[in-house]
Design a protein around this motif. Structure first.
Motif, PDB file in Angstrom:
ATOM      1  N   GLN A  73      16.316  11.760  -7.611  1.00  0.00           N
ATOM      2  CA  GLN A  73      17.488  11.792  -6.740  1.00  0.00           C
ATOM      3  C   GLN A  73      17.271  12.597  -5.469  1.00  0.00           C
ATOM      4  OE1 GLN A  73      19.580   9.487  -7.821  1.00  0.00           O
ATOM      5  NE2 GLN A  73      21.278  10.653  -8.642  1.00  0.00           N
ATOM      6  N   VAL A  74      16.188  13.373  -5.397  1.00  0.00           N
ATOM      7  CA  VAL A  74      16.061  14.337  -4.292  1.00  0.00           C
ATOM      8  C   VAL A  74      14.671  14.324  -3.657  1.00  0.00           C
ATOM      9  CG1 VAL A  74      17.912  15.879  -5.032  1.00  0.00           C
ATOM     10  CG2 VAL A  74      15.624  16.153  -6.023  1.00  0.00           C
ATOM     11  N   CYS A  75      14.120  13.143  -3.451  1.00  0.00           N
ATOM     12  CA  CYS A  75      12.838  13.037  -2.748  1.00  0.00           C
ATOM     13  C   CYS A  75      13.113  12.732  -1.281  1.00  0.00           C
ATOM     14  CB  CYS A  75      11.970  11.947  -3.373  1.00  0.00           C
ATOM     15  SG  CYS A  75      10.309  11.892  -2.674  1.00  0.00           S
ATOM     16  N   TYR A  76      12.787  13.665  -0.401  1.00  0.00           N
ATOM     17  CA  TYR A  76      13.152  13.549   1.009  1.00  0.00           C
ATOM     18  C   TYR A  76      11.964  13.448   1.960  1.00  0.00           C
ATOM     19  CZ  TYR A  76      17.618  15.220  -0.822  1.00  0.00           C
ATOM     20  OH  TYR A  76      18.772  15.363  -1.540  1.00  0.00           O
ATOM     21  N   THR A  77      10.754  13.723   1.486  1.00  0.00           N
ATOM     22  CA  THR A  77       9.612  13.784   2.396  1.00  0.00           C
ATOM     23  C   THR A  77       8.380  13.138   1.772  1.00  0.00           C
ATOM     24  OG1 THR A  77       8.606  15.866   1.613  1.00  0.00           O
ATOM     25  CG2 THR A  77      10.494  16.050   3.130  1.00  0.00           C
ATOM     26  N   PRO A  78       7.409  12.754   2.606  1.00  0.00           N
ATOM     27  CA  PRO A  78       6.170  12.192   2.050  1.00  0.00           C
ATOM     28  C   PRO A  78       5.385  13.214   1.236  1.00  0.00           C
ATOM     29  CG  PRO A  78       5.984  12.528   4.425  1.00  0.00           C
ATOM     30  CD  PRO A  78       7.418  12.722   4.084  1.00  0.00           C
ATOM     31  N   ARG A  79       5.501  14.477   1.576  1.00  0.00           N
ATOM     32  CA  ARG A  79       4.803  15.499   0.802  1.00  0.00           C
ATOM     33  C   ARG A  79       5.362  15.573  -0.612  1.00  0.00           C
ATOM     34  NH1 ARG A  79       4.903  20.477   5.155  1.00  0.00           N
ATOM     35  NH2 ARG A  79       3.696  19.485   6.823  1.00  0.00           N
ATOM     36  N   GLN A  80       6.686  15.548  -0.740  1.00  0.00           N
ATOM     37  CA  GLN A  80       7.300  15.551  -2.068  1.00  0.00           C
ATOM     38  C   GLN A  80       6.892  14.314  -2.854  1.00  0.00           C
ATOM     39  OE1 GLN A  80      11.430  15.853  -0.973  1.00  0.00           O
ATOM     40  NE2 GLN A  80      11.435  18.095  -1.004  1.00  0.00           N
ATOM     41  N   ALA A  81       6.825  13.186  -2.162  1.00  0.00           N
ATOM     42  CA  ALA A  81       6.427  11.940  -2.821  1.00  0.00           C
ATOM     43  C   ALA A  81       4.981  12.015  -3.308  1.00  0.00           C
ATOM     44  CB  ALA A  81       6.614  10.766  -1.868  1.00  0.00           C
ATOM     45  N   GLU A  82       4.111  12.582  -2.504  1.00  0.00           N
ATOM     46  CA  GLU A  82       2.704  12.678  -2.906  1.00  0.00           C
ATOM     47  C   GLU A  82       2.542  13.554  -4.140  1.00  0.00           C
ATOM     48  OE1 GLU A  82       1.078  13.993   0.812  1.00  0.00           O
ATOM     49  OE2 GLU A  82       0.280  12.000   1.273  1.00  0.00           O
ATOM     50  N   THR A  83       3.270  14.661  -4.164  1.00  0.00           N
ATOM     51  CA  THR A  83       3.214  15.529  -5.340  1.00  0.00           C
ATOM     52  C   THR A  83       3.705  14.786  -6.577  1.00  0.00           C
ATOM     53  OG1 THR A  83       3.519  17.538  -4.034  1.00  0.00           O
ATOM     54  CG2 THR A  83       4.095  17.666  -6.361  1.00  0.00           C
ATOM     55  N   ALA A  84       4.823  14.102  -6.449  1.00  0.00           N
ATOM     56  CA  ALA A  84       5.380  13.360  -7.587  1.00  0.00           C
ATOM     57  C   ALA A  84       4.437  12.250  -8.036  1.00  0.00           C
ATOM     58  CB  ALA A  84       6.739  12.781  -7.203  1.00  0.00           C
ATOM     59  N   ARG A  85       3.835  11.571  -7.085  1.00  0.00           N
ATOM     60  CA  ARG A  85       2.924  10.468  -7.434  1.00  0.00           C
ATOM     61  C   ARG A  85       1.754  10.984  -8.255  1.00  0.00           C
ATOM     62  NH1 ARG A  85       0.073   7.566  -2.534  1.00  0.00           N
ATOM     63  NH2 ARG A  85      -1.166   9.462  -2.679  1.00  0.00           N
ATOM     64  N   ARG A  86       1.221  12.137  -7.867  1.00  0.00           N
ATOM     65  CA  ARG A  86       0.095  12.704  -8.622  1.00  0.00           C
ATOM     66  C   ARG A  86       0.545  13.182 -10.008  1.00  0.00           C
ATOM     67  NH1 ARG A  86      -1.160  14.933  -3.401  1.00  0.00           N
ATOM     68  NH2 ARG A  86      -0.075  16.868  -3.953  1.00  0.00           N
ATOM     69  N   VAL A  87       1.655  13.904 -10.040  1.00  0.00           N
ATOM     70  CA  VAL A  87       2.086  14.525 -11.291  1.00  0.00           C
ATOM     71  C   VAL A  87       2.537  13.494 -12.317  1.00  0.00           C
ATOM     72  CG1 VAL A  87       3.859  16.007 -12.326  1.00  0.00           C
ATOM     73  CG2 VAL A  87       2.691  16.729 -10.227  1.00  0.00           C
ATOM     74  N   PHE A  88       3.226  12.437 -11.870  1.00  0.00           N
ATOM     75  CA  PHE A  88       3.802  11.485 -12.822  1.00  0.00           C
ATOM     76  C   PHE A  88       2.909  10.281 -13.100  1.00  0.00           C
ATOM     77  CE2 PHE A  88       7.534  13.895 -11.504  1.00  0.00           C
ATOM     78  CZ  PHE A  88       8.073  14.192 -12.750  1.00  0.00           C
ATOM     79  N   ALA A  89       1.770  10.190 -12.453  1.00  0.00           N
ATOM     80  CA  ALA A  89       0.819   9.128 -12.779  1.00  0.00           C
ATOM     81  C   ALA A  89       0.417   9.257 -14.247  1.00  0.00           C
ATOM     82  CB  ALA A  89      -0.412   9.232 -11.882  1.00  0.00           C
ATOM     83  N   GLY A  90       0.617   8.185 -15.012  1.00  0.00           N
ATOM     84  CA  GLY A  90       0.299   8.215 -16.430  1.00  0.00           C
ATOM     85  C   GLY A  90       1.372   8.823 -17.308  1.00  0.00           C
ATOM     86  N   ARG A  91       2.478   9.297 -16.682  1.00  0.00           N
ATOM     87  CA  ARG A  91       3.548   9.937 -17.451  1.00  0.00           C
ATOM     88  C   ARG A  91       4.819   9.091 -17.547  1.00  0.00           C
ATOM     89  NH1 ARG A  91       3.659  15.659 -18.139  1.00  0.00           N
ATOM     90  NH2 ARG A  91       1.991  16.778 -17.031  1.00  0.00           N
ATOM     91  N   THR A  92       4.943   8.028 -16.753  1.00  0.00           N
ATOM     92  CA  THR A  92       6.179   7.260 -16.754  1.00  0.00           C
ATOM     93  C   THR A  92       5.902   5.772 -16.624  1.00  0.00           C
ATOM     94  OG1 THR A  92       8.362   7.016 -15.746  1.00  0.00           O
ATOM     95  CG2 THR A  92       6.542   7.449 -14.241  1.00  0.00           C
ATOM     96  N   GLY A  93       6.781   4.980 -17.208  1.00  0.00           N
ATOM     97  CA  GLY A  93       6.662   3.533 -17.109  1.00  0.00           C
ATOM     98  C   GLY A  93       7.439   2.950 -15.952  1.00  0.00           C
ATOM     99  N   ARG A  94       8.267   3.778 -15.307  1.00  0.00           N
ATOM    100  CA  ARG A  94       9.085   3.289 -14.195  1.00  0.00           C
ATOM    101  C   ARG A  94       9.578   4.484 -13.385  1.00  0.00           C
ATOM    102  NH1 ARG A  94      11.343  -1.294 -12.567  1.00  0.00           N
ATOM    103  NH2 ARG A  94      13.482  -1.463 -11.775  1.00  0.00           N
ATOM    104  N   TYR A  95       9.579   4.336 -12.056  1.00  0.00           N
ATOM    105  CA  TYR A  95      10.004   5.427 -11.173  1.00  0.00           C
ATOM    106  C   TYR A  95      11.013   4.866 -10.189  1.00  0.00           C
ATOM    107  CZ  TYR A  95       9.296   9.964  -8.852  1.00  0.00           C
ATOM    108  OH  TYR A  95       9.451  11.245  -8.355  1.00  0.00           O
ATOM    109  N   VAL A  96      12.239   5.406 -10.222  1.00  0.00           N
ATOM    110  CA  VAL A  96      13.313   4.942  -9.356  1.00  0.00           C
ATOM    111  C   VAL A  96      13.691   6.069  -8.406  1.00  0.00           C
ATOM    112  CG1 VAL A  96      15.654   4.010  -9.244  1.00  0.00           C
ATOM    113  CG2 VAL A  96      14.172   3.428 -11.186  1.00  0.00           C
ATOM    114  N   MET A  97      13.465   5.855  -7.129  1.00  0.00           N
ATOM    115  CA  MET A  97      13.788   6.853  -6.102  1.00  0.00           C
ATOM    116  C   MET A  97      15.085   6.477  -5.401  1.00  0.00           C
ATOM    117  SD  MET A  97      11.696   7.597  -2.575  1.00  0.00           S
ATOM    118  CE  MET A  97      12.671   7.961  -1.100  1.00  0.00           C
ATOM    119  N   THR A  98      15.988   7.430  -5.284  1.00  0.00           N
ATOM    120  CA  THR A  98      17.209   7.215  -4.513  1.00  0.00           C
ATOM    121  C   THR A  98      16.882   7.365  -3.034  1.00  0.00           C
ATOM    122  OG1 THR A  98      18.634   8.005  -6.288  1.00  0.00           O
ATOM    123  CG2 THR A  98      19.552   8.014  -4.082  1.00  0.00           C
ATOM    124  N   SER A  99      16.944   6.261  -2.298  1.00  0.00           N
ATOM    125  CA  SER A  99      16.694   6.262  -0.865  1.00  0.00           C
ATOM    126  C   SER A  99      18.033   6.096  -0.140  1.00  0.00           C
ATOM    127  CB  SER A  99      15.698   5.154  -0.501  1.00  0.00           C
ATOM    128  OG  SER A  99      15.278   5.273   0.840  1.00  0.00           O
TER     129      SER A  99
END
Length: 303
Positions: A73-99
């Motif tokens: 619900q609170v991804c506002y920047t590409p830096r936050q997205a990059e961190t999330a992409r690395r951390v959640f790779a292999g941890r989730t079957g689906r990722y829904v971002m509120t844009s």
């Protein structure tokens, strides 16, 4: 029987976020909320505390947990997205971002704007912009969301959806104060600052966007999707709806060339095409049908 899911909600523990969490819990999902500890998780919901921008702290808070769905619900920047992409790779079957509808801030069209107008695969990402500066981030809200979408889209670490949310109205807990702004001025006859020409926009009720995010979490489509009730509202429509519930109130528009105008006094159209979501199976309401209810909810807030 529907299988219970492991669901992580990042931030968004108020307004439509809390309604989303309530829907997940009611459906039998095992829900975890992750935030910086500024607000507690609702009863019956697990709570993790971490700063999402601190990758090491985020990994430590998550431990070995895996999720069927992450709702960010609170991804506002590409830096936050990059961190999330690395951390959640292999941890989730689906990722829904509120844009947000603000990704279309440069698309001034007389037609309702489809998702294809802003293809995240074609958006350039600039990691060196001052994304940590709150003032910069506030003035580049749409750009931050566009670039965040682009980061997730560029690397398919997991199936990714970006929900581009129209302007949200309704509820007695609307912390934005935007509709209340009009109620206060119409009640007292105070002037409402508007540009010489205002344009219509699409909106969505707070309960409907909670329904939409809950629905999107359980589907299998990917990519951007617009979330907006059917129909457009002008500023006159909004003010008329407010005035109709304030006997004796008066709507006074004050035209100005200043950049500082009332909320929803748009200099460009903010109309989103919701046909992709409709084809995928979500049934939107009509904005004019729920607008009186949204106004009543707002007026109830201040008695």
């Amino acid at each position: 029987m529907r299988k219970a899911r492991e669901v992580l909600v990042i931030g968004g523990n108020r307004y439509f976020g809390k309604r989303l969490i309530a829907r997940l819990v009611a459906a039998g999902d095992r829900v975890t909320v992750l935030n910086r500890g500024s607000s507690p998780a609702p009863p019956g919901v697990a709570h993790l505390v971490a700063d999402r921008e601190d990758e090491e702290a985020l990994r430590e808070a998550l431990g070995t947990r895996e999720f069927d769905v992450v709702l960010d619900q609170v991804c506002y920047t590409p830096r936050q997205a990059e961190t999330a992409r690395r951390v959640f790779a292999g941890r989730t079957g689906r990722y829904v971002m509120t844009s947000t509808v603000e990704v279309y801030e440069h698309e001034d069209s007389e037609l309702l704007v489809p998702e294809s107008a802003v293809n995240p695969a074609s958006v350039a990402v600039d990691r060196e912009l001052p994304w940590d500066d709150p003032e910069f981030l506030d003035s580049h809200y749409g750009e931050g969301k566009r670039q965040a979408e682009a980061v997730f889209t560029a690397d398919s670490a997991f199936p990714f959806v970006s929900v581009r949310v129209a302007h949200v109205l309704g509820g007695d807990d609307d912390f934005t104060g935007r509709l209340q702004h009009y109620a206060d001025r119409i009640r007292t006859g105070a002037p409402i600052a508007v540009p010489p020409v205002t344009h219509p926009a699409t909106y969505i009720h707070v309960e409907e966007i909670a329904d939409f995010l809950f629905w999107a979490a359980g589907e299998d489509f990917t990519g951007p999707v617009n979330a907006a009730s059917s129909g457009l509202l002008t500023l006159d429509d909004l003010c008329t709806a407010v005035a109709s519930q304030l006997p004796g109130g008066k709507t006074v528009f004050d035209e100005t060339d200043s950049a500082e105008v009332s909320p929803f006094a748009f200099r460009r159209r903010y109309g989103m095409d919701n046909s992709r979501a409709t084809r995928l199976g979500f049934a939107f309401g009509e904005v004019r049908q729920w607008l009186p209810m949204a106004v009543a909810e707002t007026l109830g807030k201040d008695g």
